[in-house]
Design a protein around this motif. Structure first.
Motif, PDB file in Angstrom:
ATOM      1  N   GLN A  15       0.806  -1.214   0.000  1.00  0.00           N
ATOM      2  CA  GLN A  15       0.000   0.000   0.000  1.00  0.00           C
ATOM      3  C   GLN A  15       0.845   1.274   0.000  1.00  0.00           C
ATOM      4  O   GLN A  15       0.438   2.292  -0.563  1.00  0.00           O
ATOM      5  CB  GLN A  15      -0.917   0.016   1.232  1.00  0.00           C
ATOM      6  CG  GLN A  15      -1.983  -1.059   1.238  1.00  0.00           C
ATOM      7  CD  GLN A  15      -2.947  -0.888   2.396  1.00  0.00           C
ATOM      8  OE1 GLN A  15      -3.449   0.210   2.649  1.00  0.00           O
ATOM      9  NE2 GLN A  15      -3.220  -1.972   3.117  1.00  0.00           N
ATOM     10  N   TYR A  16       2.019   1.212   0.643  1.00  0.00           N
ATOM     11  CA  TYR A  16       2.863   2.406   0.776  1.00  0.00           C
ATOM     12  C   TYR A  16       4.302   2.061   0.372  1.00  0.00           C
ATOM     13  O   TYR A  16       5.196   2.001   1.220  1.00  0.00           O
ATOM     14  CB  TYR A  16       2.828   2.939   2.210  1.00  0.00           C
ATOM     15  CG  TYR A  16       1.433   3.240   2.718  1.00  0.00           C
ATOM     16  CD1 TYR A  16       0.820   4.457   2.428  1.00  0.00           C
ATOM     17  CD2 TYR A  16       0.728   2.299   3.479  1.00  0.00           C
ATOM     18  CE1 TYR A  16      -0.464   4.734   2.890  1.00  0.00           C
ATOM     19  CE2 TYR A  16      -0.546   2.572   3.943  1.00  0.00           C
ATOM     20  CZ  TYR A  16      -1.138   3.792   3.646  1.00  0.00           C
ATOM     21  OH  TYR A  16      -2.407   4.069   4.103  1.00  0.00           O
ATOM     22  N   PRO A  17       4.549   1.818  -0.893  1.00  0.00           N
ATOM     23  CA  PRO A  17       5.871   1.359  -1.334  1.00  0.00           C
ATOM     24  C   PRO A  17       6.989   2.367  -1.099  1.00  0.00           C
ATOM     25  O   PRO A  17       8.166   1.980  -1.035  1.00  0.00           O
ATOM     26  CB  PRO A  17       5.676   1.099  -2.837  1.00  0.00           C
ATOM     27  CG  PRO A  17       4.479   1.916  -3.217  1.00  0.00           C
ATOM     28  CD  PRO A  17       3.598   1.938  -2.022  1.00  0.00           C
ATOM     29  N   SER A  18       6.672   3.648  -0.953  1.00  0.00           N
ATOM     30  CA  SER A  18       7.721   4.657  -0.769  1.00  0.00           C
ATOM     31  C   SER A  18       8.188   4.776   0.673  1.00  0.00           C
ATOM     32  O   SER A  18       9.219   5.397   0.949  1.00  0.00           O
ATOM     33  CB  SER A  18       7.233   6.028  -1.256  1.00  0.00           C
ATOM     34  OG  SER A  18       6.135   6.468  -0.471  1.00  0.00           O
ATOM     35  N   VAL A  19       7.436   4.192   1.621  1.00  0.00           N
ATOM     36  CA  VAL A  19       7.796   4.281   3.042  1.00  0.00           C
ATOM     37  C   VAL A  19       8.644   3.070   3.418  1.00  0.00           C
ATOM     38  O   VAL A  19       8.221   1.930   3.236  1.00  0.00           O
ATOM     39  CB  VAL A  19       6.541   4.360   3.932  1.00  0.00           C
ATOM     40  CG1 VAL A  19       6.942   4.441   5.406  1.00  0.00           C
ATOM     41  CG2 VAL A  19       5.676   5.548   3.544  1.00  0.00           C
ATOM     42  N   ALA A  44       0.663   7.357   7.702  1.00  0.00           N
ATOM     43  CA  ALA A  44       0.323   6.169   6.907  1.00  0.00           C
ATOM     44  C   ALA A  44       0.482   4.901   7.734  1.00  0.00           C
ATOM     45  O   ALA A  44      -0.390   4.024   7.727  1.00  0.00           O
ATOM     46  CB  ALA A  44       1.213   6.103   5.666  1.00  0.00           C
ATOM     47  N   PHE A  45       1.587   4.802   8.474  1.00  0.00           N
ATOM     48  CA  PHE A  45       1.830   3.593   9.268  1.00  0.00           C
ATOM     49  C   PHE A  45       0.822   3.478  10.409  1.00  0.00           C
ATOM     50  O   PHE A  45       0.311   2.390  10.689  1.00  0.00           O
ATOM     51  CB  PHE A  45       3.255   3.605   9.819  1.00  0.00           C
ATOM     52  CG  PHE A  45       3.675   2.290  10.407  1.00  0.00           C
ATOM     53  CD1 PHE A  45       3.928   1.197   9.586  1.00  0.00           C
ATOM     54  CD2 PHE A  45       3.809   2.134  11.778  1.00  0.00           C
ATOM     55  CE1 PHE A  45       4.305  -0.028  10.135  1.00  0.00           C
ATOM     56  CE2 PHE A  45       4.191   0.914  12.330  1.00  0.00           C
ATOM     57  CZ  PHE A  45       4.445  -0.168  11.502  1.00  0.00           C
ATOM     58  N   SER A  46       0.509   4.603  11.043  1.00  0.00           N
ATOM     59  CA  SER A  46      -0.473   4.598  12.127  1.00  0.00           C
ATOM     60  C   SER A  46      -1.841   4.163  11.621  1.00  0.00           C
ATOM     61  O   SER A  46      -2.531   3.348  12.242  1.00  0.00           O
ATOM     62  CB  SER A  46      -0.555   5.986  12.765  1.00  0.00           C
ATOM     63  OG  SER A  46      -1.616   6.062  13.682  1.00  0.00           O
ATOM     64  N   SER A  47      -2.254   4.697  10.460  1.00  0.00           N
ATOM     65  CA  SER A  47      -3.544   4.333   9.886  1.00  0.00           C
ATOM     66  C   SER A  47      -3.587   2.870   9.514  1.00  0.00           C
ATOM     67  O   SER A  47      -4.582   2.168   9.753  1.00  0.00           O
ATOM     68  CB  SER A  47      -3.815   5.193   8.654  1.00  0.00           C
ATOM     69  OG  SER A  47      -4.998   4.800   8.000  1.00  0.00           O
ATOM     70  N   TRP A  48      -2.490   2.370   8.942  1.00  0.00           N
ATOM     71  CA  TRP A  48      -2.426   0.957   8.560  1.00  0.00           C
ATOM     72  C   TRP A  48      -2.493   0.059   9.785  1.00  0.00           C
ATOM     73  O   TRP A  48      -3.206  -0.951   9.798  1.00  0.00           O
ATOM     74  CB  TRP A  48      -1.152   0.698   7.766  1.00  0.00           C
ATOM     75  CG  TRP A  48      -0.967  -0.757   7.425  1.00  0.00           C
ATOM     76  CD1 TRP A  48      -1.562  -1.449   6.418  1.00  0.00           C
ATOM     77  CD2 TRP A  48      -0.125  -1.681   8.129  1.00  0.00           C
ATOM     78  NE1 TRP A  48      -1.141  -2.748   6.433  1.00  0.00           N
ATOM     79  CE2 TRP A  48      -0.268  -2.930   7.469  1.00  0.00           C
ATOM     80  CE3 TRP A  48       0.718  -1.571   9.220  1.00  0.00           C
ATOM     81  CZ2 TRP A  48       0.425  -4.061   7.896  1.00  0.00           C
ATOM     82  CZ3 TRP A  48       1.405  -2.710   9.648  1.00  0.00           C
ATOM     83  CH2 TRP A  48       1.247  -3.936   8.991  1.00  0.00           C
ATOM     84  N   LEU A  49      -1.746   0.425  10.846  1.00  0.00           N
ATOM     85  CA  LEU A  49      -1.789  -0.378  12.080  1.00  0.00           C
ATOM     86  C   LEU A  49      -3.208  -0.457  12.635  1.00  0.00           C
ATOM     87  O   LEU A  49      -3.655  -1.509  13.105  1.00  0.00           O
ATOM     88  CB  LEU A  49      -0.864   0.238  13.135  1.00  0.00           C
ATOM     89  CG  LEU A  49       0.616  -0.153  13.100  1.00  0.00           C
ATOM     90  CD1 LEU A  49       1.359   0.589  14.207  1.00  0.00           C
ATOM     91  CD2 LEU A  49       0.807  -1.661  13.260  1.00  0.00           C
TER      92      LEU A  49
END
Length: 290
Positions: free
Chosen positions: A117-121, A281-286
């Motif tokens: 979902q977030y390849p740049s992170v 992005a990471f917080s939302s994904w978690l």
């Protein structure tokens, strides 16, 4: 012309105050501990005020030191944000400090979805075995226990629960393992040090005395889980650590009551950094995974 205090001394003081430790500040700044002490003395002489109370190895800010630290922390944070804004380079690389057991059994199997979902992170995992010092010198973001530290935002991910499990190889002999016959099985007990023995806590929580003749003792839950997979008895395992083994049939959830440990896994980051694109992005994904 502005009248400013020695800027290097301000930076060193802010680091020492944030870390509450001269040697940790020295490590973060790549200087010696004596250099930290010297810069703090320079600042104290400049202001004519004591900034730290030194009681043996214990380091505490004086009221004047606390006031200075609060303002300096804000100023340095704003400078850091301004630096990224002017350079137009949002931080897309994050260091995550996370408990090794939670990383191996819960996080890593899910990370492929985040990367899709977030390849740049880019996430670099830093394994920990106990609650870390919440500091940018340790990591950008954390998965640890509930810490309630000033300036940090936290999000509950998981309330740990111990579930009784065993190998399906025990079931040909026993159609079901339950409260009526589990005493005839070997117990795989984990000694959690100051927290005590896991099956003994289970016994106290449910007021069920343990009469099992065979009780095998382990120093780590991973060994007890492997022994359970090998068919050596019943283990109490954190639910997140055995969910995969249960779904693949390596383990069976036994028809016995579970027990909550009271430990809560939380995601933590600095409040001011919560809206950074990578951390958001990471917080939302978690949150979607919890």
């Amino acid at each position: 012309m502005r009248k400013l205090p020695p800027l290097r001394a301000l930076q060193v003081f802010e680091t020492a105050a944030r870390q509450q430790h001269f040697s940790k500040a020295a490590t973060e700044l790549c200087i010696t501990q004596s250099a930290v002490s010297h810069q703090v003395r320079v600042l104290e002489e400049y202001f004519g005020e004591q900034l730290f109370d030194r009681q043996g190895r214990k380091l505490q800010l004086t009221p004047k030191g606390q006031s200075l630290f609060i303002e300096l922390e804000r100023i340095f944070n704003e400078l850091s944000d301004l630096n990224l804004k002017i350079r137009d380079t949002p931080n897309q690389q994050l260091c995550l400090a996370v408990y090794s057991s939670f990383a191996v059994k819960w996080l890593i199997p899910r990370l492929a979805d985040f990367r899709r979902q977030y390849p740049s992170v880019k996430i670099r995992l830093e394994m920990i075995t106990q609650d870390p010092d919440l500091s940018t010198s340790t990591a950008d973001i954390f998965i640890a226990g509930k810490l309630n530290q000033r300036g940090y935002w936290q999000q509950l991910l998981h309330k740990e629960r111990l579930v009784p499990v065993c190998s399906p190889s025990l079931y040909p002999k026993w159609r079901e393992i339950n409260l009526g016959n589990f005493q005839q099985q070997a117990l795989l007990i984990v000694d959690e040090g100051p927290l005590g023995l896991d099956w003994h806590k289970w016994s106290s929580a449910h007021k069920i005395p343990l009469k099992n003749e065979q009780q095998h003792l382990f120093s780590h839950i991973v060994m007890a889980i492997e022994a359970a997979i090998a068919g050596q008895g019943l283990a109490l395992a954190p639910d997140f650590m055995v969910a995969g083994d249960i779904s693949t049939g390596r383990l069976v959830a036994v028809n016995l009551p579970d027990v909550h440990t009271g430990f809560e896994f939380c995601f933590l980051c600095k409040q001011r950094r919560l809206n950074e694109p990578a951390i958001a992005a990471f917080s939302s994904w978690l949150k979607s995974q919890a």
